[in-house]
Design an enzyme around this catalytic site. Sequence first.
Site, mmCIF file in Angstrom:
data_model
loop_
_atom_site.group_PDB
_atom_site.id
_atom_site.type_symbol
_atom_site.label_atom_id
_atom_site.label_comp_id
_atom_site.label_asym_id
_atom_site.label_seq_id
_atom_site.Cartn_x
_atom_site.Cartn_y
_atom_site.Cartn_z
ATOM 1 N N VAL A 133 -11.476 -0.426 5.645
ATOM 2 C CA VAL A 133 -12.724 -1.194 5.515
ATOM 3 C C VAL A 133 -13.055 -1.358 4.034
ATOM 4 O O VAL A 133 -13.364 -0.389 3.349
ATOM 5 C CB VAL A 133 -13.891 -0.488 6.241
ATOM 6 C CG1 VAL A 133 -15.181 -1.285 6.092
ATOM 7 C CG2 VAL A 133 -13.554 -0.280 7.704
ATOM 8 N N VAL A 158 0.828 -1.209 0.000
ATOM 9 C CA VAL A 158 0.000 0.000 0.000
ATOM 10 C C VAL A 158 0.863 1.260 0.000
ATOM 11 O O VAL A 158 0.599 2.206 -0.754
ATOM 12 C CB VAL A 158 -0.977 -0.006 1.206
ATOM 13 C CG1 VAL A 158 -1.953 1.157 1.085
ATOM 14 C CG2 VAL A 158 -1.739 -1.321 1.291
ATOM 15 N N LYS A 217 -12.942 -5.235 10.381
ATOM 16 C CA LYS A 217 -13.605 -4.285 9.473
ATOM 17 C C LYS A 217 -15.051 -4.047 9.918
ATOM 18 O O LYS A 217 -15.537 -2.911 9.909
ATOM 19 C CB LYS A 217 -13.550 -4.814 8.037
ATOM 20 C CG LYS A 217 -12.122 -4.885 7.493
ATOM 21 C CD LYS A 217 -12.032 -5.674 6.200
ATOM 22 C CE LYS A 217 -10.594 -5.807 5.738
ATOM 23 N NZ LYS A 217 -10.400 -6.774 4.652
ATOM 24 N N ASP A 247 -9.841 -10.740 10.331
ATOM 25 C CA ASP A 247 -9.644 -9.531 9.513
ATOM 26 C C ASP A 247 -11.000 -8.908 9.151
ATOM 27 O O ASP A 247 -11.204 -7.699 9.300
ATOM 28 C CB ASP A 247 -8.863 -9.925 8.246
ATOM 29 C CG ASP A 247 -8.870 -8.827 7.194
ATOM 30 O OD1 ASP A 247 -8.079 -7.880 7.333
ATOM 31 O OD2 ASP A 247 -9.669 -8.919 6.245
HETATM 32 P P1 NAP Z 1 3.268 -4.779 3.771
HETATM 33 O O1 NAP Z 1 3.356 -4.961 2.303
HETATM 34 O O2 NAP Z 1 3.689 -5.893 4.661
HETATM 35 O O3 NAP Z 1 4.140 -3.479 4.137
HETATM 36 C C1 NAP Z 1 4.407 -3.093 5.448
HETATM 37 C C2 NAP Z 1 5.434 -1.995 5.417
HETATM 38 O O4 NAP Z 1 5.677 -1.539 6.742
HETATM 39 C C3 NAP Z 1 6.780 -2.451 4.835
HETATM 40 O O5 NAP Z 1 7.308 -1.474 3.992
HETATM 41 C C4 NAP Z 1 7.657 -2.586 6.092
HETATM 42 O O6 NAP Z 1 9.031 -2.322 5.834
HETATM 43 C C5 NAP Z 1 7.081 -1.512 6.972
HETATM 44 N N1 NAP Z 1 7.325 -1.747 8.384
HETATM 45 C C6 NAP Z 1 6.947 -2.818 9.109
HETATM 46 N N2 NAP Z 1 7.398 -2.691 10.377
HETATM 47 C C7 NAP Z 1 8.050 -1.521 10.422
HETATM 48 C C8 NAP Z 1 8.765 -0.831 11.438
HETATM 49 N N3 NAP Z 1 8.887 -1.348 12.668
HETATM 50 N N4 NAP Z 1 9.340 0.344 11.125
HETATM 51 C C9 NAP Z 1 9.242 0.852 9.895
HETATM 52 N N5 NAP Z 1 8.574 0.261 8.891
HETATM 53 C C10 NAP Z 1 8.001 -0.921 9.153
HETATM 54 O O7 NAP Z 1 1.808 -4.359 4.216
HETATM 55 P P2 NAP Z 1 0.637 -3.784 3.291
HETATM 56 O O8 NAP Z 1 -0.044 -4.906 2.606
HETATM 57 O O9 NAP Z 1 1.149 -2.643 2.507
HETATM 58 O O10 NAP Z 1 -0.398 -3.285 4.419
HETATM 59 C C11 NAP Z 1 -0.199 -2.082 5.109
HETATM 60 C C12 NAP Z 1 -1.453 -1.775 5.925
HETATM 61 O O11 NAP Z 1 -2.558 -1.673 5.045
HETATM 62 C C13 NAP Z 1 -1.849 -2.863 6.935
HETATM 63 O O12 NAP Z 1 -2.427 -2.259 8.063
HETATM 64 C C14 NAP Z 1 -2.899 -3.686 6.194
HETATM 65 O O13 NAP Z 1 -3.797 -4.354 7.035
HETATM 66 C C15 NAP Z 1 -3.598 -2.575 5.440
HETATM 67 N N6 NAP Z 1 -4.311 -3.003 4.238
HETATM 68 C C16 NAP Z 1 -3.661 -3.674 3.268
HETATM 69 C C17 NAP Z 1 -4.317 -4.044 2.123
HETATM 70 C C18 NAP Z 1 -3.626 -4.762 1.014
HETATM 71 O O14 NAP Z 1 -4.269 -5.048 -0.005
HETATM 72 N N7 NAP Z 1 -2.344 -5.042 1.115
HETATM 73 C C19 NAP Z 1 -5.693 -3.744 1.984
HETATM 74 C C20 NAP Z 1 -6.340 -3.030 2.998
HETATM 75 C C21 NAP Z 1 -5.633 -2.680 4.130
HETATM 76 P P3 NAP Z 1 9.904 -3.243 4.829
HETATM 77 O O15 NAP Z 1 9.286 -3.112 3.484
HETATM 78 O O16 NAP Z 1 11.254 -2.667 4.884
HETATM 79 O O17 NAP Z 1 9.811 -4.633 5.395
HETATM 80 N N1 HSE Z 2 -6.547 -10.181 3.648
HETATM 81 C C1 HSE Z 2 -7.447 -9.133 3.294
HETATM 82 C C2 HSE Z 2 -8.466 -9.701 2.282
HETATM 83 C C3 HSE Z 2 -6.684 -7.977 2.703
HETATM 84 O O1 HSE Z 2 -8.299 -10.824 1.798
HETATM 85 O O2 HSE Z 2 -9.457 -9.055 2.004
HETATM 86 C C4 HSE Z 2 -7.473 -6.708 2.670
HETATM 87 O O3 HSE Z 2 -7.768 -6.242 3.941
#
Ligand code: NAP
Ligand code: HSE
Length: 431
Positions: free
Chosen positions: A137, A18, A210, A206
């Site tokens: 959400v 994200v 939401k 999860d």
């Molecule tokens: P992700 O790909 O795992 O990325 C997490 C990021 O946070 C990475 O860049 C990581 O660094 C960084 N990070 C983790 N711990 C850290 C720390 N202690 N200090 C500094 N940086 C740190 O996660 P994501 O999928 O982008 O999701 C991010 C948020 O959005 C979460 O809350 C998730 O629930 C929410 N979300 C995600 C999606 C989706 O489709 N992915 C949809 C809705 C909501 P590194 O890259 O260096 O490891």
């Molecule tokens: N694991 C979640 C899903 C990512 O499958 O919808 C988005 O929150």
Amino acid sequence: MGGDREPIRLGLAGLGTVGAGVAKIVRRNAAALAAKAGRPVAISAVCARTRDKDRGVPLDAYAWEDDPVVLARRSDVDILVELMGGSDGPALAATEAALDAGKDVVTANKAMLAIHGQALAERAEANGATIRFEAAVAGGIPVMKALTEGLAANGLTRVMGVMNGTCNYILTRMEDGGLPYDEVFAEAKALGYLEADPTLDVGGIDAGHKLALLAAVAFGTRVDFGGIGIEGIERISIEDIRQAAELGYRVKLLGVARMSGRGLEASMAPCLVPTDSPLGQLEGATNMVVLEGDQVGQIVLRGAGAGEGPTASAVMGDVMDLARGCRVPTFGQSAGHLVAAAPARATLPAPYYLRMALADRPGALAKVAAVLGEAGVSIDRMRQTRHEAGEAPVLIVTHPTTRAALDAALAGMEGTGVVLAAPVALRIEQV
Ligand code: NAP
Ligand code: HSE
């Protein structure tokens, strides 16, 4: 256009799926964002765990911080964009630091808000700040905006949603491919759909996070994740999906919240919904949210619930509102006005689908029917399918009954000695 005013300056904590998506939008759409916000939207500083990782977007122009709390406190950061994830730890610490400094926070972190939402909303208000969480959400679907703005004049009567794309992918793939749960689970894992801890997805947690946020905004209640009844999809078999289809239903991991005289009824559980309903027609990893207001009637929102583009789109929608000076309290109204609703078990009667394995011997079915009758649960339809190794699979659809009566019947079945495993019980939701 939009260049005359001071830029709104972001501190981007998290550069994963994200976060990188947000950095790409800020870079690629800079002119359009500035024109629409009436001021440039700029990133001042970024933060992640690893500095020298290719994120698919140039980051050299931005200051780097190793510590998200330090990032949140920087004087050249107006908004903390928290995209690290996790209910506690660095996400919570950085959010608190930003709020204490009077800065707004935009986050996609449903786990953090479902647990700490009320305390954070109060903290934001005490410091003249706000938290925006559209992306938390149903990803790219602008459901929070719909609730807090377009539907603000309504009393919400019921909110429902299929809000975990992974579970909907698994359930629809089982149906389309005629495949067992374990095989499709492995497939979803190979495709990278599952969270690092898959229980968050398939255990309904999860989606429960939401629903907790959705219910708080819809009903003006304090966010209460602990008050949600949560069941996952792990026990759904291909047999359930086939039987449901024959009855004219599809199985969905469905969140339902409504206010009753007894309190807030909120559950995230596999349910049967009519095949020809909008929810019944939802395919693959797509999300759907259904909102019912006393003035507007039913609104159905459908779209991508996850992924780089859709989630970053929702994050940037929140950023744009703040850049324009559009400020809504965190949960749609002052944190002090949110009521602590008593969590209530579903009291409205609904029909239930029951699948059970009975010992294949005389009188077994009669014992089960007696237990149902004693609990006041009436049978609408019943079917006994093929027998296997002394086991008789039985399917029952009840007349509308309360969950309490059904639970009494399920408890009674344990003592019959003829029910070989805990029955699968799925509510048939009228949608
Ligand atoms: P992700 O790909 O795992 O990325 C997490 C990021 O946070 C990475 O860049 C990581 O660094 C960084 N990070 C983790 N711990 C850290 C720390 N202690 N200090 C500094 N940086 C740190 O996660 P994501 O999928 O982008 O999701 C991010 C948020 O959005 C979460 O809350 C998730 O629930 C929410 N979300 C995600 C999606 C989706 O489709 N992915 C949809 C809705 C909501 P590194 O890259 O260096 O490891
Ligand atoms: N694991 C979640 C899903 C990512 O499958 O919808 C988005 O929150």
